[in-house]
Design a protein around this motif. Structure first.
Motif, PDB file in Angstrom:
ATOM      1  N   MET A   1       0.842  -1.183   0.000  1.00 16.98           N
ATOM      2  CA  MET A   1       0.000   0.000   0.000  1.00 16.98           C
ATOM      3  C   MET A   1       0.888   1.247   0.000  1.00 16.98           C
ATOM      4  O   MET A   1       1.963   1.249   0.579  1.00 16.98           O
ATOM      5  N   ALA A   2       0.376   2.277  -0.618  1.00 16.59           N
ATOM      6  CA  ALA A   2       1.110   3.535  -0.705  1.00 16.59           C
ATOM      7  C   ALA A   2       0.158   4.684  -0.393  1.00 16.59           C
ATOM      8  O   ALA A   2      -1.063   4.534  -0.454  1.00 16.59           O
ATOM      9  N   HIS A   3       0.718   5.819  -0.064  1.00 15.26           N
ATOM     10  CA  HIS A   3      -0.061   7.034   0.178  1.00 15.26           C
ATOM     11  C   HIS A   3      -0.091   7.856  -1.105  1.00 15.26           C
ATOM     12  O   HIS A   3       0.927   7.962  -1.796  1.00 15.26           O
ATOM     13  N   TRP A   4      -1.243   8.425  -1.373  1.00 16.33           N
ATOM     14  CA  TRP A   4      -1.442   9.230  -2.569  1.00 16.33           C
ATOM     15  C   TRP A   4      -2.096  10.547  -2.182  1.00 16.33           C
ATOM     16  O   TRP A   4      -2.996  10.580  -1.345  1.00 16.33           O
ATOM     17  N   ALA A   5      -1.659  11.620  -2.807  1.00 14.02           N
ATOM     18  CA  ALA A   5      -2.214  12.954  -2.559  1.00 14.02           C
ATOM     19  C   ALA A   5      -2.971  13.411  -3.799  1.00 14.02           C
ATOM     20  O   ALA A   5      -2.438  13.353  -4.904  1.00 14.02           O
ATOM     21  N   ARG A   6      -4.213  13.859  -3.590  1.00 15.24           N
ATOM     22  CA  ARG A   6      -4.951  14.479  -4.696  1.00 15.24           C
ATOM     23  C   ARG A   6      -4.520  15.950  -4.728  1.00 15.24           C
ATOM     24  O   ARG A   6      -4.606  16.655  -3.723  1.00 15.24           O
ATOM     25  N   VAL A   7      -4.048  16.376  -5.890  1.00 16.21           N
ATOM     26  CA  VAL A   7      -3.547  17.737  -6.054  1.00 16.21           C
ATOM     27  C   VAL A   7      -4.427  18.463  -7.065  1.00 16.21           C
ATOM     28  O   VAL A   7      -4.602  18.002  -8.191  1.00 16.21           O
ATOM     29  N   LYS A   8      -4.980  19.593  -6.633  1.00 12.86           N
ATOM     30  CA  LYS A   8      -5.788  20.447  -7.503  1.00 12.86           C
ATOM     31  C   LYS A   8      -5.164  21.834  -7.484  1.00 12.86           C
ATOM     32  O   LYS A   8      -5.052  22.446  -6.420  1.00 12.86           O
ATOM     33  N   GLY A   9      -4.745  22.308  -8.635  1.00 10.08           N
ATOM     34  CA  GLY A   9      -4.160  23.642  -8.713  1.00 10.08           C
ATOM     35  C   GLY A   9      -2.932  23.809  -7.838  1.00 10.08           C
ATOM     36  O   GLY A   9      -2.696  24.884  -7.304  1.00 10.08           O
ATOM     37  N   GLY A  10      -2.175  22.742  -7.676  1.00 10.55           N
ATOM     38  CA  GLY A  10      -0.957  22.803  -6.883  1.00 10.55           C
ATOM     39  C   GLY A  10      -1.145  22.641  -5.386  1.00 10.55           C
ATOM     40  O   GLY A  10      -0.184  22.686  -4.636  1.00 10.55           O
ATOM     41  N   ILE A  11      -2.396  22.415  -4.932  1.00  7.29           N
ATOM     42  CA  ILE A  11      -2.697  22.271  -3.505  1.00  7.29           C
ATOM     43  C   ILE A  11      -3.234  20.872  -3.227  1.00  7.29           C
ATOM     44  O   ILE A  11      -4.095  20.373  -3.945  1.00  7.29           O
ATOM     45  N   VAL A  12      -2.739  20.253  -2.157  1.00  3.28           N
ATOM     46  CA  VAL A  12      -3.201  18.924  -1.760  1.00  3.28           C
ATOM     47  C   VAL A  12      -4.573  19.062  -1.097  1.00  3.28           C
ATOM     48  O   VAL A  12      -4.746  19.837  -0.156  1.00  3.28           O
ATOM     49  N   THR A  13      -5.542  18.317  -1.608  1.00  5.36           N
ATOM     50  CA  THR A  13      -6.904  18.387  -1.069  1.00  5.36           C
ATOM     51  C   THR A  13      -7.326  17.117  -0.344  1.00  5.36           C
ATOM     52  O   THR A  13      -8.322  17.125   0.377  1.00  5.36           O
ATOM     53  N   GLN A  14      -6.579  16.025  -0.558  1.00  9.72           N
ATOM     54  CA  GLN A  14      -6.974  14.746   0.036  1.00  9.72           C
ATOM     55  C   GLN A  14      -5.775  13.807   0.024  1.00  9.72           C
ATOM     56  O   GLN A  14      -4.935  13.867  -0.872  1.00  9.72           O
ATOM     57  N   ILE A  15      -5.708  12.925   1.029  1.00  6.18           N
ATOM     58  CA  ILE A  15      -4.695  11.868   1.089  1.00  6.18           C
ATOM     59  C   ILE A  15      -5.434  10.545   1.232  1.00  6.18           C
ATOM     60  O   ILE A  15      -6.369  10.439   2.035  1.00  6.18           O
ATOM     61  N   ILE A  16      -5.012   9.547   0.458  1.00  9.59           N
ATOM     62  CA  ILE A  16      -5.585   8.207   0.597  1.00  9.59           C
ATOM     63  C   ILE A  16      -4.460   7.180   0.638  1.00  9.59           C
ATOM     64  O   ILE A  16      -3.323   7.471   0.261  1.00  9.59           O
ATOM     65  N   VAL A  17      -4.801   5.973   1.073  1.00 10.16           N
ATOM     66  CA  VAL A  17      -3.887   4.833   1.037  1.00 10.16           C
ATOM     67  C   VAL A  17      -4.478   3.831   0.056  1.00 10.16           C
ATOM     68  O   VAL A  17      -5.640   3.447   0.192  1.00 10.16           O
ATOM     69  N   ALA A  18      -3.682   3.448  -0.939  1.00 11.37           N
ATOM     70  CA  ALA A  18      -4.182   2.525  -1.963  1.00 11.37           C
ATOM     71  C   ALA A  18      -3.014   1.872  -2.681  1.00 11.37           C
ATOM     72  O   ALA A  18      -1.894   2.390  -2.671  1.00 11.37           O
ATOM     73  N   GLU A  19      -3.309   0.752  -3.315  1.00  8.10           N
ATOM     74  CA  GLU A  19      -2.339   0.124  -4.209  1.00  8.10           C
ATOM     75  C   GLU A  19      -2.339   0.909  -5.520  1.00  8.10           C
ATOM     76  O   GLU A  19      -3.352   1.495  -5.908  1.00  8.10           O
ATOM     77  N   GLU A  20      -1.226   0.899  -6.218  1.00 11.08           N
ATOM     78  CA  GLU A  20      -1.138   1.613  -7.493  1.00 11.08           C
ATOM     79  C   GLU A  20      -2.174   1.093  -8.489  1.00 11.08           C
ATOM     80  O   GLU A  20      -2.737   1.852  -9.282  1.00 11.08           O
ATOM     81  N   GLU A  21      -2.481  -0.204  -8.430  1.00 14.02           N
ATOM     82  CA  GLU A  21      -3.454  -0.807  -9.339  1.00 14.02           C
ATOM     83  C   GLU A  21      -4.855  -0.200  -9.170  1.00 14.02           C
ATOM     84  O   GLU A  21      -5.674  -0.237 -10.086  1.00 14.02           O
ATOM     85  N   TYR A  22      -5.132   0.350  -7.999  1.00 12.64           N
ATOM     86  CA  TYR A  22      -6.428   0.983  -7.724  1.00 12.64           C
ATOM     87  C   TYR A  22      -6.749   2.035  -8.786  1.00 12.64           C
ATOM     88  O   TYR A  22      -7.889   2.153  -9.234  1.00 12.64           O
ATOM     89  N   PHE A  23      -5.735   2.774  -9.206  1.00  8.00           N
ATOM     90  CA  PHE A  23      -5.954   3.864 -10.151  1.00  8.00           C
ATOM     91  C   PHE A  23      -6.177   3.376 -11.583  1.00  8.00           C
ATOM     92  O   PHE A  23      -6.598   4.139 -12.440  1.00  8.00           O
ATOM     93  N   GLN A  24      -5.918   2.096 -11.836  1.00 10.90           N
ATOM     94  CA  GLN A  24      -6.177   1.545 -13.168  1.00 10.90           C
ATOM     95  C   GLN A  24      -7.670   1.368 -13.413  1.00 10.90           C
ATOM     96  O   GLN A  24      -8.118   1.383 -14.554  1.00 10.90           O
TER      97      GLN A  24
END
Length: 115
Positions: A1-24
């Protein structure tokens, strides 16, 4: 599992924990992008001796600078400057190293002891 940051306009709006395959298979209809961040990275160093990732672990409200490929906190005070190597904010006067607690006084540009 890894941590991922959602970035909108250069600002982090959310952090999640997921496998890279999740985004597929993840259907994301919100603007922004997901960028991996490392829970064990601070000041460009990995706490466990691994490879540091993007200077610092991202937090909600942090900035992502694509030119530096780095996450860093919002500037805490106007007088503080960003250290290019660590992407941490540095005060104009070093924090006292006497075991006491201090708060930064922006008006007087000094550390005030907390009593």
């Amino acid at each position: 599992m890894a941590h991922w940051a959602r970035v909108k306009g250069g600002i982090v709006t959310q952090i999640i924990v997921a496998e890279e395959e999740y985004f597929q298979t993840y259907i994301d209809d919100e603007p922004g992008e997901w960028i991996q961040t490392s829970y064990n990275t601070r000041a460009g160093q990995h706490d466990l001796g691994g490879t540091p990732l993007r200077k610092n672990f991202a937090g909600v409200g942090y900035k992502y600078d694509s030119d530096r490929d780095a996450f860093y906190a919002p500037q805490p005070f106007d007088s503080w400057t960003l250290d290019e190597d660590t992407c941490l904010w540095e005060p104009p006067v070093a924090y006292p190293n006497d075991g006491n607690m201090y708060d930064w006084n922006e008006t007087d540009q000094q550390w005030d002891e907390v009593t």
